[in-house]
Design an enzyme around this catalytic site. Structure first.
Site, PDB file in Angstrom:
ATOM      1  N   PHE A 149      10.258   9.912  -7.957  1.00 55.72           N
ATOM      2  CA  PHE A 149      11.081   9.597  -9.137  1.00 55.72           C
ATOM      3  C   PHE A 149      10.657   8.314  -9.819  1.00 55.72           C
ATOM      4  O   PHE A 149      10.971   8.107 -10.992  1.00 55.72           O
ATOM      5  CB  PHE A 149      12.567   9.476  -8.727  1.00 55.72           C
ATOM      6  CG  PHE A 149      12.925   8.141  -8.118  1.00 55.72           C
ATOM      7  CD1 PHE A 149      13.220   7.052  -8.928  1.00 55.72           C
ATOM      8  CD2 PHE A 149      12.930   7.941  -6.741  1.00 55.72           C
ATOM      9  CE1 PHE A 149      13.522   5.800  -8.382  1.00 55.72           C
ATOM     10  CE2 PHE A 149      13.230   6.707  -6.188  1.00 55.72           C
ATOM     11  CZ  PHE A 149      13.523   5.632  -7.010  1.00 55.72           C
ATOM     12  N   GLU A 176      13.069  15.784  -8.883  1.00 50.85           N
ATOM     13  CA  GLU A 176      14.232  16.441  -9.493  1.00 50.85           C
ATOM     14  C   GLU A 176      15.214  15.413 -10.059  1.00 50.85           C
ATOM     15  O   GLU A 176      16.197  15.764 -10.700  1.00 50.85           O
ATOM     16  CB  GLU A 176      14.924  17.371  -8.483  1.00 50.85           C
ATOM     17  CG  GLU A 176      15.513  16.712  -7.240  1.00 50.85           C
ATOM     18  CD  GLU A 176      14.502  16.457  -6.111  1.00 50.85           C
ATOM     19  OE1 GLU A 176      13.347  16.126  -6.398  1.00 50.85           O
ATOM     20  OE2 GLU A 176      14.909  16.560  -4.932  1.00 50.85           O
ATOM     21  N   ARG A 177      14.949  14.102  -9.832  1.00 50.11           N
ATOM     22  CA  ARG A 177      15.898  13.079 -10.309  1.00 50.11           C
ATOM     23  C   ARG A 177      15.683  12.724 -11.784  1.00 50.11           C
ATOM     24  O   ARG A 177      16.622  12.393 -12.483  1.00 50.11           O
ATOM     25  CB  ARG A 177      15.771  11.826  -9.466  1.00 50.11           C
ATOM     26  CG  ARG A 177      15.846  12.080  -7.978  1.00 50.11           C
ATOM     27  CD  ARG A 177      16.564  10.984  -7.251  1.00 50.11           C
ATOM     28  NE  ARG A 177      16.556  11.212  -5.826  1.00 50.11           N
ATOM     29  CZ  ARG A 177      17.316  12.091  -5.190  1.00 50.11           C
ATOM     30  NH1 ARG A 177      18.160  12.841  -5.874  1.00 50.11           N
ATOM     31  NH2 ARG A 177      17.235  12.235  -3.890  1.00 50.11           N
ATOM     32  N   CYS A 281       6.295   1.151  -5.575  1.00 47.22           N
ATOM     33  CA  CYS A 281       5.591   1.130  -4.281  1.00 47.22           C
ATOM     34  C   CYS A 281       4.704  -0.092  -4.166  1.00 47.22           C
ATOM     35  O   CYS A 281       4.238  -0.418  -3.082  1.00 47.22           O
ATOM     36  CB  CYS A 281       4.769   2.387  -4.097  1.00 47.22           C
ATOM     37  SG  CYS A 281       3.361   2.450  -5.202  1.00 47.22           S
ATOM     38  N   GLU A 384      11.479  -0.179   4.119  1.00 43.51           N
ATOM     39  CA  GLU A 384      11.218  -0.279   2.678  1.00 43.51           C
ATOM     40  C   GLU A 384      12.577  -0.191   1.978  1.00 43.51           C
ATOM     41  O   GLU A 384      13.248   0.853   2.038  1.00 43.51           O
ATOM     42  CB  GLU A 384      10.322   0.879   2.221  1.00 43.51           C
ATOM     43  CG  GLU A 384      10.026   0.827   0.732  1.00 43.51           C
ATOM     44  CD  GLU A 384       9.221   2.024   0.225  1.00 43.51           C
ATOM     45  OE1 GLU A 384       9.505   3.164   0.648  1.00 43.51           O
ATOM     46  OE2 GLU A 384       8.318   1.805  -0.595  1.00 43.51           O
TER      47      GLU A 384
HETATM   48  P1  NAD Z   1      10.746  11.188  -1.829  1.00 47.16           P
HETATM   49  O1  NAD Z   1       9.836  11.247  -0.657  1.00 47.16           O
HETATM   50  O2  NAD Z   1      12.201  11.300  -1.599  1.00 47.16           O
HETATM   51  O3  NAD Z   1      10.394  12.386  -2.857  1.00 47.16           O
HETATM   52  C1  NAD Z   1       9.076  12.596  -3.313  1.00 47.16           C
HETATM   53  C2  NAD Z   1       8.903  14.078  -3.645  1.00 47.16           C
HETATM   54  O4  NAD Z   1       9.088  14.841  -2.442  1.00 47.16           O
HETATM   55  C3  NAD Z   1       9.904  14.606  -4.660  1.00 47.16           C
HETATM   56  O5  NAD Z   1       9.249  15.488  -5.536  1.00 47.16           O
HETATM   57  C4  NAD Z   1      10.935  15.325  -3.801  1.00 47.16           C
HETATM   58  O6  NAD Z   1      11.524  16.424  -4.465  1.00 47.16           O
HETATM   59  C5  NAD Z   1      10.115  15.810  -2.611  1.00 47.16           C
HETATM   60  N1  NAD Z   1      10.910  15.880  -1.371  1.00 47.16           N
HETATM   61  C6  NAD Z   1      11.947  15.078  -1.018  1.00 47.16           C
HETATM   62  N2  NAD Z   1      12.428  15.433   0.190  1.00 47.16           N
HETATM   63  C7  NAD Z   1      11.677  16.469   0.612  1.00 47.16           C
HETATM   64  C8  NAD Z   1      11.680  17.272   1.800  1.00 47.16           C
HETATM   65  N3  NAD Z   1      12.552  17.054   2.783  1.00 47.16           N
HETATM   66  N4  NAD Z   1      10.766  18.244   1.908  1.00 47.16           N
HETATM   67  C9  NAD Z   1       9.869  18.478   0.931  1.00 47.16           C
HETATM   68  N5  NAD Z   1       9.823  17.751  -0.217  1.00 47.16           N
HETATM   69  C10 NAD Z   1      10.709  16.757  -0.367  1.00 47.16           C
HETATM   70  O7  NAD Z   1      10.373   9.860  -2.638  1.00 47.16           O
HETATM   71  P2  NAD Z   1      11.119   9.247  -3.899  1.00 47.16           P
HETATM   72  O8  NAD Z   1      12.406   8.648  -3.458  1.00 47.16           O
HETATM   73  O9  NAD Z   1      11.117  10.179  -5.032  1.00 47.16           O
HETATM   74  O10 NAD Z   1      10.093   8.064  -4.278  1.00 47.16           O
HETATM   75  C11 NAD Z   1      10.115   6.791  -3.698  1.00 47.16           C
HETATM   76  C12 NAD Z   1       9.086   6.664  -2.601  1.00 47.16           C
HETATM   77  O11 NAD Z   1       7.782   6.934  -3.106  1.00 47.16           O
HETATM   78  C13 NAD Z   1       8.999   5.256  -2.027  1.00 47.16           C
HETATM   79  O12 NAD Z   1       8.869   5.337  -0.627  1.00 47.16           O
HETATM   80  C14 NAD Z   1       7.737   4.692  -2.649  1.00 47.16           C
HETATM   81  O13 NAD Z   1       7.112   3.656  -1.921  1.00 47.16           O
HETATM   82  C15 NAD Z   1       6.883   5.897  -2.704  1.00 47.16           C
HETATM   83  N6  NAD Z   1       5.797   5.756  -3.658  1.00 47.16           N
HETATM   84  C16 NAD Z   1       4.542   5.598  -3.171  1.00 47.16           C
HETATM   85  C17 NAD Z   1       3.488   5.427  -4.043  1.00 47.16           C
HETATM   86  C18 NAD Z   1       2.083   5.282  -3.526  1.00 47.16           C
HETATM   87  O14 NAD Z   1       1.148   5.473  -4.308  1.00 47.16           O
HETATM   88  N7  NAD Z   1       1.885   4.969  -2.274  1.00 47.16           N
HETATM   89  C19 NAD Z   1       3.722   5.417  -5.421  1.00 47.16           C
HETATM   90  C20 NAD Z   1       5.033   5.586  -5.882  1.00 47.16           C
HETATM   91  C21 NAD Z   1       6.068   5.762  -4.986  1.00 47.16           C
END
Ligand code: NAD
Length: 499
Positions: A149, A176-177, A281, A384
């Protein structure tokens, strides 16, 4: 209420699975739309369309594919304000920050205009008698991206621009957010000349994600999100024989040496720690001053700057420094971690728990927090937080500061602030972290370099954008060819070697 649609085979289509998620305006706390959550069958329909469209897109010469990217870049510039408004409304970040989100994706589209260069392959003339050898970079076929998101425009573009420029068809499963902006991006690519079916946007949750991971016709999966989900996706998709790269969470340290300019270091910490409410991130979440005198001097500079941060809705445009968190749940989680820091004995120097904004009482705002005397065994250090909370861990020496960052399980980014070239060089060389800043707090590489962390911040072999992205989204095929004049008589039974 507005219903957001998928984008499949060149048009907006409504979800038919009957499951939906609420999309909020985080500044007001109101539900402003609902997004359909795709079933495995809907995902399969999108893959079928992509599979049908991909061969002729792959056969389109690379320059023509690059020209689609070129037009896409100009359309992004044309529509920048409209895209930023849609993004801020669902995410909550400030409008200038939303423009930055789009711009950093646009720069990857710009980089992909150079796709013909990256797809050239290699050629060896006369590798043997009458034998030429060449390797080609061919698209994988249908590939997918699952994105978070916090950068709803940038990260999808980091994924689909190189994949599409390389001749693949792309299935995007955005967060989805805050999903609206991705459908707008797909429409702009279509306007730029992308054939139908080459970029399919399918909204959803775990059901759609699992359908991607298990789909036989998807050859590669790129993921960005939290570490537990990154680990899950990496394991499941690679077991299914796919090429996978998963980027996860972070805990980024900024070491402040005694010789650093404290004015600059404190400005850097405030911008990188609280910008986008800490939902980045690459946010700095741990300040590591070296020595008590440095820690005291830094704290003295930091406190007034943090206390004067302006928190508010994106509609206030450039008059605010950061906006609300993404959901009420995220707000409760951050406040819970703040409480755990207090309970564990960390010193809460700036307390943002009572923050409230008139007219926006139901928004997901969290005031800025600063902790001092945090230790590495506390949850507030280990987890985090993804909120406007900066922790200070005092280190006795440079070596202790380095060891702290190196022992942390995450390895996305790290920075050092110093005037000493030797220390900076030693830090850049020894630290076991993927992206390093020297007097730069958020060292996010530009589009022509690659982006990726180490340790539990990334799983897989190649980084995002830059030359690695073309390696990830293409397969190498090597051809050894000989024409009749080079063919000698008789069969050969041992492996050919050059003498
Ligand atoms: P998230 O892991 O909750 O969701 C990411 C994606 O995974 C979304 O599309 C979501 O629908 C899907 N998802 C969520 N739960 C799932 C499940 N149980 N099974 C399958 N798919 C699932 O992450 P978020 O809250 O959207 O984003 C924040 C996180 O992303 C933070 O930890 C941040 O550090 C990380 N991030 C990392 C980078 C990088 O390049 N390393 C860049 C941006 C964000």
């Amino acid at each position: 209420m507005e219903e957001i649609s998928h984008f499949v085979d060149g048009q907006r289509v409504n979800g038919v699975a009957g499951r939906f998620a609420d999309v909020y305006n985080p500044a007001t706390g109101d539900v402003i739309a609902r997004v359909p959550l795709a079933s495995a069958e809907e995902l399969d329909g999108a893959v079928k369309g992509a599979k049908k469209a991909q061969p002729s897109w792959a056969a389109t010469n690379p320059q023509r594919r690059a020209r689609v990217m070129m037009t896409f870049v100009s359309l992004l510039n044309r529509d920048m304000d409209r895209l930023a408004e849609a993004l801020s409304k669902e995410h909550g970040k400030t409008l200038p920050d939303a423009r930055g989100d789009i711009q950093r994706g646009l720069e990857v589209a710009e980089f992909c205009i150079g796709a013909p260069h990256f797809l050239k392959g290699e050629f060896t003339d006369s590798a043997g008698p009458g034998i030429d050898m060449y390797s080609m970079r061919q698209p994988v076929g249908v590939v997918a991206g699952i994105t978070p998101f916090n950068f709803p425009a940038m990260i999808p573009m980091w994924k689909f621009c190189p994949a599409i420029a390389a001749g693949n068809a792309f299935i995007l499963k955005p967060s989805e957010r805050d999903p609206s902006v991705t459908v707008m991006l797909a429409e702009l690519l279509q306007e730029a000349g992308l054939p139908n079916g080459i970029l399919q946007v399918v909204h959803g949750d775990k059901v759609a994600v699992d359908a991607i991971l298990d789909h036989d016709d998807i050859g590669a999966v790129g993921f960005v999100g939290s570490t537990p989900i990154a680990e899950y996706i990496y394991a499941r998709a690679s077991t299914n024989g796919k090429r996978v790269q998963c980027f996860g969470g972070a805990k980024n340290h900024m070491i402040v040496m005694p010789d650093a300019d404290m004015e600059q270091a404190s400005d850097a910490l405030v911008g990188s720690g609280y910008g986008a409410a800490g939902e980045r991130c690459m946010a700095v979440s741990v300040a590591v001053p070296v020595g008590d005198a440095t820690a005291d001097a830094l704290r003295e500079k930091l406190v007034p700057k943090i206390e004067s941060l302006k928190v508010g809705p994106y509609t206030a445009d450039a008059d605010i420094d950061y906006g609300p968190l993404i959901t009420g749940e995220a707000k409760e989680r951050v406040l819970g971690l703040v409480q755990s820091g207090i309970d564990a004995g960390a010193e809460l120097v700036v307390d943002g728990r009572d923050f409230s904004l008139q007219g926006y009482e139901n928004g997901f705002f969290v005031g800025p927090h600063l902790f001092d005397r945090v230790t590495s065994d506390m949850d507030v250090y280990k987890t985090e937080i993804f909120g406007p909370v900066l922790s200070t861990v005092r280190a006795e020496s440079y070596d202790a500061a380095l060891e702290l960052a190196m022992d942390n399980e995450f390895g996305n980014g790290a920075a050092i602030f110093t005037r000493d070239g030797d220390t900076a060089r030693d830090f850049a060389s020894r630290i076991n972290i993927g992206m390093v800043g020297v007097n730069v707090p958020i060292p996010v590489p530009l589009a022509f370099h690659t982006f990726g962390g180490w340790k539990k911040s990334a799983f897989g072999d190649l980084n995002q954008h830059g030359p690695d992205s073309f390696r990830f989204y293409t397969r190498t095929k090597t051809v050894t060819s000989r024409w009749p004049s080079g063919i000698k008589e008789g069969a050969a039974f041992s492996i050919p070697v050059m003498e």
